[in-house]
Design a protein around this motif. Sequence first.
Motif, short mmCIF file in Angstrom:
data_model
loop_
_atom_site.label_atom_id
_atom_site.label_comp_id
_atom_site.label_asym_id
_atom_site.label_seq_id
_atom_site.Cartn_x
_atom_site.Cartn_y
_atom_site.Cartn_z
N ARG A 242 0.78 -1.21 -0.11
CA ARG A 242 -0.07 0.03 0.08
C ARG A 242 0.80 1.28 0.06
NH1 ARG A 242 -5.94 1.60 2.15
NH2 ARG A 242 -5.49 3.74 2.05
N ARG B 111 0.77 1.30 -4.19
CA ARG B 111 -0.21 2.07 -4.20
C ARG B 111 0.23 3.62 -4.02
NH1 ARG B 111 -3.92 -0.46 -6.92
NH2 ARG B 111 -4.50 -2.45 -6.08
N GLY B 112 1.23 3.69 -3.22
CA GLY B 112 1.79 5.39 -3.36
C GLY B 112 0.93 6.01 -2.20
N ASP B 113 0.62 5.44 -0.95
CA ASP B 113 -0.06 5.83 -0.06
C ASP B 113 1.33 6.40 0.95
OD1 ASP B 113 -1.80 6.92 1.81
OD2 ASP B 113 -2.85 4.68 2.30
N TYR B 114 1.39 7.73 0.59
CA TYR B 114 2.64 8.52 1.09
C TYR B 114 2.71 8.55 2.57
CZ TYR B 114 5.78 12.49 1.54
OH TYR B 114 6.67 13.43 1.82
N VAL B 115 1.45 8.94 3.04
CA VAL B 115 1.55 9.10 4.65
C VAL B 115 1.90 7.61 5.43
CG1 VAL B 115 -0.01 10.94 4.77
CG2 VAL B 115 -0.82 8.95 4.81
N LEU B 116 1.78 6.79 4.93
CA LEU B 116 2.11 5.26 5.67
C LEU B 116 3.69 5.39 6.14
CD1 LEU B 116 0.22 2.85 4.14
CD2 LEU B 116 -0.62 4.08 6.05
N LEU C 205 9.97 6.86 -10.97
CA LEU C 205 9.71 8.01 -9.94
C LEU C 205 8.32 8.84 -10.65
CD1 LEU C 205 10.53 9.53 -7.62
CD2 LEU C 205 12.08 10.95 -9.11
N ALA C 206 8.22 8.95 -11.97
CA ALA C 206 7.11 9.66 -12.60
C ALA C 206 6.11 8.82 -12.61
CB ALA C 206 7.47 9.71 -14.04
N GLU C 207 5.98 7.63 -12.21
CA GLU C 207 4.89 6.89 -12.03
C GLU C 207 4.46 6.85 -10.49
OE1 GLU C 207 5.52 2.81 -14.20
OE2 GLU C 207 5.28 2.11 -12.15
N ARG C 208 5.22 6.72 -9.60
CA ARG C 208 5.13 6.71 -8.22
C ARG C 208 4.85 8.13 -7.68
NH1 ARG C 208 8.74 1.85 -6.36
NH2 ARG C 208 7.61 0.19 -7.50
N GLY C 209 5.72 8.87 -8.00
CA GLY C 209 5.44 10.31 -7.44
C GLY C 209 6.42 10.56 -6.39
N PHE C 210 6.99 9.46 -5.68
CA PHE C 210 7.99 9.61 -4.60
C PHE C 210 8.67 8.52 -4.36
CE2 PHE C 210 6.20 6.85 -1.05
CZ PHE C 210 4.99 6.67 -1.56
N ASN C 211 9.99 8.65 -3.59
CA ASN C 211 10.94 7.45 -3.63
C ASN C 211 10.88 7.16 -2.31
OD1 ASN C 211 12.99 5.47 -3.57
ND2 ASN C 211 14.67 7.22 -4.06
#
Lengths: 464, 177
Positions: free
Chosen positions: B43, B47-52, B85-91
Amino acid sequence: MELDPKRYAGKRLLRHEIPLPTTTLQQALQHHHFKQIPAIRKEKSGSHCNRCNATQPHLKLLTCQICGDKHLYCRNCIQMGRVSACAHFYEWSGPEADWPRHDQPCAWEGTLTTHQQAAADAIEQAMKQSGKLLVHAVCGAGKTEMLFQGVTAALEEGKRICLATPRADVVRELLPRFQHAFPKVTVQALYGGSLDKTGDGQLLLATTHQLLRFYHAFDVLIIDEMDAFPYHADPMLHFASEKAKKPRCASIFLTATPRQKEKRQIAAKTLPHVFVPLRFHGQPLPVPVAKICFGLHKQLKKGNLPKGFTKWLHKRNNPTRQLLVFLPTVELADTLQAEAQRALYPFAQKIMPKTRGETLISTVHAADIDREEKVQAFRNRETAIILTTTILERGVTFPSVDVAILNAGHDVFDEAALVQIAGRAGRSPADPAGEVVFFHEGRSDAMDKAVQSITEMNRRAKRL
Amino acid sequence: MKQTNSGTCADCQYWEKSSYRSVLERNVSLYGYEPFMQDYMARWKYRGDYVLGKVFEADFKKLFQQYFRDAKHVAVPIPLSTERLAERGFNQAGELADFTGAKRKDVLGRKHGEKQSKRSRLHRLTSDNPFYLLAEPPKFAVLIDDIYTTGTTLRHAARLMKENGTVYVAACTLIRG
């Protein structure tokens, strides 16, 4: 390049959900075949996700390395792919999709009972008038068949239809039935992991989550098992189904166990409804029997089957019926597995004397990767006994089974769940009886209410 | 993870016999790769749920400070390829590097290829080095990544840095697969 309106009409998609090269998409935008709208819209009241309409606290900040900014993204519908504020949705605004008007598309040759017929007429009427209708029909009333007449009429008028349900199992079960009934129509099933992904069919069967990708798509929206988890308690899914409808759209709700809210609306006559209290084969619903088992909790905790349960197995009315055993939790299914294989084997042998081996008894739960195969094996009579969590409580039909619930007093078994579970038994006209037994150590309100409600339906059916 | 009696894990013993000998000083991790953690990572990362990621902040910092307290250590996150990176938006490795409390230097770049998680073990072990240098690497580097599975990724990065003037390379990862 000509784009097919059928492929994109009625959808609101993220860039990665559109399999077109960037140049083609740019051209389509210039020709106003697509409309770009922000992924997250700002209103006075705050930001909203343009797919699921979520607001705070579901929207969180992300330090985005695509755009280099810090901005919101939506956590509420993230399982369908992340919606970020720096992205856009693409909405089809090209020529309208021209759905074929079918001439007598229905190949189903069965006949309806008088009660089914009355419901079918009401459904067709509601579809024609783009109205609202709740169909309250007992488990095994033959809801799917009641839909065929209305769906036929809608297809003849070139309408686009979606049947959505909270449960992927139900979608999988319905797909072949609709495909056989409407062989000339493009029928597609959409659920997480489905083979069909495009959703360009005229008649779609989908989980309610999949509706999130649609926008003003359907002339007829049928919500099957409307009272089931997660639809009944998730505002996101209610929003999704509203959004997927065209401004003029018929809404048909199907349920065997309406929740309080619908019951109240029926009583207040604010929701048109039709009631089918009788099963299609005309026999009453099997009424559950509650059996108290002292030491049930202790025995289950130790991984043993309750004594009362094995005792009952010895004296079943028809020892060759397949057996559905419901358990409240996945953990319990795990602890019981070894014991079940051992202790239930002789009974499994009685059910299927010709087959041998461990495959006679299987366990299934929501996260099981072999779930589909196991359910299919049970349906094909390759498995004698299946231990399951509530995932098989509804929407699945096995012709001739007995049903046992171990620890029926558990919280997960609310009234609706118990009525649905009891409704798995006696579905076949050839064997309309079937036993339903609640094994418990202290009966719950839900158990009493379930028995009451089933008895009441049988009473109303008798009066007809 | 395979336990051994020597104080060095089976994985490192294997690497020490290969041409990657003493490229990577050591790796420390916080968690094992349990089913719960797999779901959580799915996730967070895919899924890119950054706050996790925030959940790991305090513990990851503690881990880093426990082993690499000396200020000479510089955190070097394992990068994603530009495409990924372009796909996920963050590393996620960059996130973790920010948690360490140490100086961070992004000196590595990565060529686009298949996802490591989609590759077999053997395929990973024999794959080409996907990394290149963006700037001069620090003398004392601690590579930061989310999961240590076979150690190939980290050793590729470590070798490249060692060949270009880094004296010491260790790794601090969230999960030991």
